[in-house]
Design a protein around this motif. Structure first.
Motif, PDB file in Angstrom:
ATOM      1  N   MET A   1       1.592   4.360 -11.741  1.00 34.86           N
ATOM      2  CA  MET A   1       1.131   4.255 -13.114  1.00 34.86           C
ATOM      3  C   MET A   1       2.245   3.870 -14.081  1.00 34.86           C
ATOM      4  O   MET A   1       1.987   3.631 -15.239  1.00 34.86           O
ATOM      5  CB  MET A   1       0.522   5.576 -13.566  1.00 34.86           C
ATOM      6  N   SER A   2       3.462   3.795 -13.566  1.00 41.86           N
ATOM      7  CA  SER A   2       4.604   3.561 -14.451  1.00 41.86           C
ATOM      8  C   SER A   2       4.813   2.096 -14.773  1.00 41.86           C
ATOM      9  O   SER A   2       5.612   1.758 -15.625  1.00 41.86           O
ATOM     10  CB  SER A   2       5.878   4.109 -13.806  1.00 41.86           C
ATOM     11  N   HIS A   3       4.085   1.220 -14.060  1.00 36.07           N
ATOM     12  CA  HIS A   3       4.270  -0.204 -14.290  1.00 36.07           C
ATOM     13  C   HIS A   3       3.081  -0.761 -15.055  1.00 36.07           C
ATOM     14  O   HIS A   3       1.938  -0.411 -14.799  1.00 36.07           O
ATOM     15  CB  HIS A   3       4.414  -0.942 -12.955  1.00 36.07           C
ATOM     16  N   SER A   4       3.348  -1.634 -16.004  1.00 42.26           N
ATOM     17  CA  SER A   4       2.274  -2.212 -16.797  1.00 42.26           C
ATOM     18  C   SER A   4       2.574  -3.670 -17.082  1.00 42.26           C
ATOM     19  O   SER A   4       3.698  -4.037 -17.397  1.00 42.26           O
ATOM     20  CB  SER A   4       2.110  -1.462 -18.130  1.00 42.26           C
ATOM     21  N   LYS A   9      -2.942  -2.348 -15.157  1.00 38.81           N
ATOM     22  CA  LYS A   9      -1.893  -1.413 -14.763  1.00 38.81           C
ATOM     23  C   LYS A   9      -1.845  -1.326 -13.243  1.00 38.81           C
ATOM     24  O   LYS A   9      -2.890  -1.380 -12.588  1.00 38.81           O
ATOM     25  CB  LYS A   9      -2.152  -0.020 -15.346  1.00 38.81           C
ATOM     26  N   ILE A  10      -0.655  -1.199 -12.692  1.00 37.76           N
ATOM     27  CA  ILE A  10      -0.510  -1.064 -11.256  1.00 37.76           C
ATOM     28  C   ILE A  10       0.300   0.186 -10.941  1.00 37.76           C
ATOM     29  O   ILE A  10       1.065   0.664 -11.772  1.00 37.76           O
ATOM     30  CB  ILE A  10       0.137  -2.314 -10.618  1.00 37.76           C
ATOM     31  N   PHE A  11       0.104   0.711  -9.750  1.00 36.11           N
ATOM     32  CA  PHE A  11       0.737   1.967  -9.376  1.00 36.11           C
ATOM     33  C   PHE A  11       2.225   1.813  -9.063  1.00 36.11           C
ATOM     34  O   PHE A  11       2.971   2.780  -9.090  1.00 36.11           O
ATOM     35  CB  PHE A  11       0.059   2.550  -8.132  1.00 36.11           C
ATOM     36  N   SER A 105       3.301   8.864  -3.983  1.00 34.80           N
ATOM     37  CA  SER A 105       4.506   8.046  -4.088  1.00 34.80           C
ATOM     38  C   SER A 105       4.728   7.341  -2.756  1.00 34.80           C
ATOM     39  O   SER A 105       4.086   7.674  -1.754  1.00 34.80           O
ATOM     40  CB  SER A 105       5.724   8.921  -4.431  1.00 34.80           C
ATOM     41  N   GLY A 106       5.608   6.368  -2.771  1.00 36.33           N
ATOM     42  CA  GLY A 106       5.919   5.640  -1.552  1.00 36.33           C
ATOM     43  C   GLY A 106       4.888   4.568  -1.243  1.00 36.33           C
ATOM     44  O   GLY A 106       3.931   4.372  -1.996  1.00 36.33           O
ATOM     45  N   PRO A 107       5.048   3.862  -0.127  1.00 36.65           N
ATOM     46  CA  PRO A 107       4.109   2.798   0.252  1.00 36.65           C
ATOM     47  C   PRO A 107       2.692   3.327   0.418  1.00 36.65           C
ATOM     48  O   PRO A 107       2.483   4.501   0.728  1.00 36.65           O
ATOM     49  CB  PRO A 107       4.670   2.294   1.586  1.00 36.65           C
ATOM     50  N   LEU A 108       1.717   2.469   0.222  1.00 40.02           N
ATOM     51  CA  LEU A 108       0.329   2.856   0.455  1.00 40.02           C
ATOM     52  C   LEU A 108       0.123   3.135   1.943  1.00 40.02           C
ATOM     53  O   LEU A 108       0.614   2.397   2.800  1.00 40.02           O
ATOM     54  CB  LEU A 108      -0.612   1.758  -0.033  1.00 40.02           C
ATOM     55  N   ALA A 145      -7.333   1.134  -4.052  1.00 38.28           N
ATOM     56  CA  ALA A 145      -6.774   1.308  -2.706  1.00 38.28           C
ATOM     57  C   ALA A 145      -5.685   0.297  -2.381  1.00 38.28           C
ATOM     58  O   ALA A 145      -4.902   0.500  -1.448  1.00 38.28           O
ATOM     59  CB  ALA A 145      -7.895   1.218  -1.664  1.00 38.28           C
ATOM     60  N   ILE A 146      -5.611  -0.788  -3.149  1.00 37.89           N
ATOM     61  CA  ILE A 146      -4.536  -1.773  -2.929  1.00 37.89           C
ATOM     62  C   ILE A 146      -3.457  -1.690  -4.010  1.00 37.89           C
ATOM     63  O   ILE A 146      -2.562  -2.530  -4.060  1.00 37.89           O
ATOM     64  CB  ILE A 146      -5.086  -3.209  -2.817  1.00 37.89           C
ATOM     65  N   GLY A 147      -3.552  -0.677  -4.890  1.00 38.37           N
ATOM     66  CA  GLY A 147      -2.454  -0.421  -5.819  1.00 38.37           C
ATOM     67  C   GLY A 147      -2.713  -0.708  -7.278  1.00 38.37           C
ATOM     68  O   GLY A 147      -1.782  -0.737  -8.074  1.00 38.37           O
ATOM     69  N   ILE A 148      -3.975  -0.912  -7.676  1.00 40.44           N
ATOM     70  CA  ILE A 148      -4.294  -1.258  -9.060  1.00 40.44           C
ATOM     71  C   ILE A 148      -4.863  -0.034  -9.783  1.00 40.44           C
ATOM     72  O   ILE A 148      -5.789   0.609  -9.301  1.00 40.44           O
ATOM     73  CB  ILE A 148      -5.309  -2.423  -9.127  1.00 40.44           C
ATOM     74  N   ASP A 149      -4.304   0.281 -10.931  1.00 38.89           N
ATOM     75  CA  ASP A 149      -4.780   1.389 -11.761  1.00 38.89           C
ATOM     76  C   ASP A 149      -5.884   0.876 -12.683  1.00 38.89           C
ATOM     77  O   ASP A 149      -6.216  -0.318 -12.679  1.00 38.89           O
ATOM     78  CB  ASP A 149      -3.602   1.953 -12.569  1.00 38.89           C
ATOM     79  N   HIS A 150      -6.446   1.740 -13.515  1.00 35.69           N
ATOM     80  CA  HIS A 150      -7.452   1.313 -14.482  1.00 35.69           C
ATOM     81  C   HIS A 150      -6.841   0.377 -15.516  1.00 35.69           C
ATOM     82  O   HIS A 150      -5.710   0.580 -15.959  1.00 35.69           O
ATOM     83  CB  HIS A 150      -8.069   2.521 -15.187  1.00 35.69           C
ATOM     84  N   SER A 151      -7.614  -0.623 -15.891  1.00 31.59           N
ATOM     85  CA  SER A 151      -7.182  -1.581 -16.905  1.00 31.59           C
ATOM     86  C   SER A 151      -7.664  -1.142 -18.283  1.00 31.59           C
ATOM     87  O   SER A 151      -8.731  -0.534 -18.422  1.00 31.59           O
ATOM     88  CB  SER A 151      -7.743  -2.970 -16.587  1.00 31.59           C
TER      89      SER A 151
END
Length: 337
Positions: A1-4, A9-11, A105-108, A145-151
């Motif tokens: 969630m720290s990246h935007s 937003k992506i995880f 945290s870490g890889p999916l 599931a592939i790393g995308i947070d809510h937009s």
């Protein structure tokens, strides 16, 4: 969630050997859960066995596969599958429609997707207002599931709240997937199909110039696009393989094979001229590919290929054809004339 980036937003987590942004996710496995295992993030209350729901899930994976450099392969269920999917008794009808549980945290890894069993689901897309579109929700949860947070873009499919007016991935969704995995490196090409009525065989070509020459011939009848594949030069596409083409001098027909062993054997036969790589396809099925079936015509000695499951079923009943299984995997042509 720290990246935007922009509104999506992506995880900061992804699939693939590398965790560097815009690198391939490789091939991610998924399964329909048939058991609960001790090491999974959350339990399933029941399992998705209905064909209609499984078809929608495949379509949802294919939507992401079509836009980003990541592929999804259905496998038998086990505790080692990357993404496992099933039903849960979440909160009854309304409220939470589904949830994807990913590592903090870490890889999916070992992701769980659960859908609320009690929703008034509609399968097949384009749901009526009274029901909830399952393929929409499946695509949304696979996005997580592939790393995308809510937009924060309310017009995006990855927006936090269900919006029945949204159909398919939107620009913001695609941008998010590309930010993680890079854009898809798959460029599909048409493989044209012709009928040679004089010998009762079919001819396939991915070369536009050859197609134009055959169209001008009175011997062949065009049957449109048989399927879509990759060009001969698409060697960087994961799982892709060359499909070799031979000319049978005795029959005046062509033969295709994805097998290196079969290619070597046919090269030793005097009646065949090797013509190189006709196109590239796949030796494994993914969410967006379909099987291309192969038959042997016992009357003419030629081979017939089809990506149409209805046609495959019909030819299975023809006495003159012997079914030889899946020749390779390619793409259906979905253009509407």
């Amino acid at each position: 969630m720290s990246h935007s980036t922009e509104e999506f937003k992506i995880f900061g987590q992804k699939w693939g050997v590398s965790q560097v942004a815009q690198t391939t996710g490789g091939t991610v496995t998924y399964s329909y859960a048939n058991a609960n295992f001790g090491n999974q993030f959350a339990d399933f209350d029941s399992f998705i066995t209905e064909d209609a729901f499984q078809t929608d899930i495949t379509s949802a994976f294919a939507a992401w596969e079509d836009v980003a450099n990541v592929q999804f392969k259905l496998v038998s269920d086990s505790s080692n599958v990357d993404i496992r999917i099933g039903w849960a008794n979440i909160d009854g009808e309304g409220g939470t429609l589904g949830a994807a549980i990913v590592p903090s945290s870490g890889p999916l890894d070992n992701v769980i997707i659960r859908f609320d069993r009690d929703e008034n689901w509609f399968t097949g897309g384009s749901s009526p207002p009274s029901q909830t579109d399952f393929v929409y929700v499946a695509t949304h949860e696979i996005g997580h599931a592939i790393g995308i947070d809510h937009s924060t873009d309310t017009s995006a499919l990855m927006s936090e709240f269900y919006n029945r007016d949204i159909s398919g991935l939107q620009a913001d969704d695609i941008a998010a997937a590309e930010a993680i995995y890079g854009s898809s490196n798959i460029e599909k090409i048409d493989v044209f199909r012709f009928l040679n009525s004089s010998v009762g065989g079919h001819f396939f070509t991915a070369e536009t110039s050859e197609k134009d020459s055959v169209v001008a011939s009175s011997v062949f009848q065009s049957e449109g696009i048989g399927f879509e594949a990759l060009s001969q030069t698409a060697t960087d596409v994961e799982l892709s393989i060359p499909i070799y083409r031979f000319f049978n001098k005795n029959l005046g027909s062509h033969f295709f094979t994805a097998s290196e062993e079969e290619k070597s054997q046919v090269e030793l036969m005097d009646e065949f001229n090797f013509e190189g790589v006709g196109f590239r396809a796949f030796n494994e099925d993914t969410a967006s590919t379909e099987p291309v079936y192969r038959f042997f015509n016992i009357n003419t000695g030629g081979h017939f290929f089809t990506a149409d499951s209805n046609e495959q079923a019909a030819v299975m009943n023809f006495e003159g054809f012997r079914f030889e299984g899946v020749g390779f995997y390619a793409y259906l042509n979905t253009d509407i004339a």
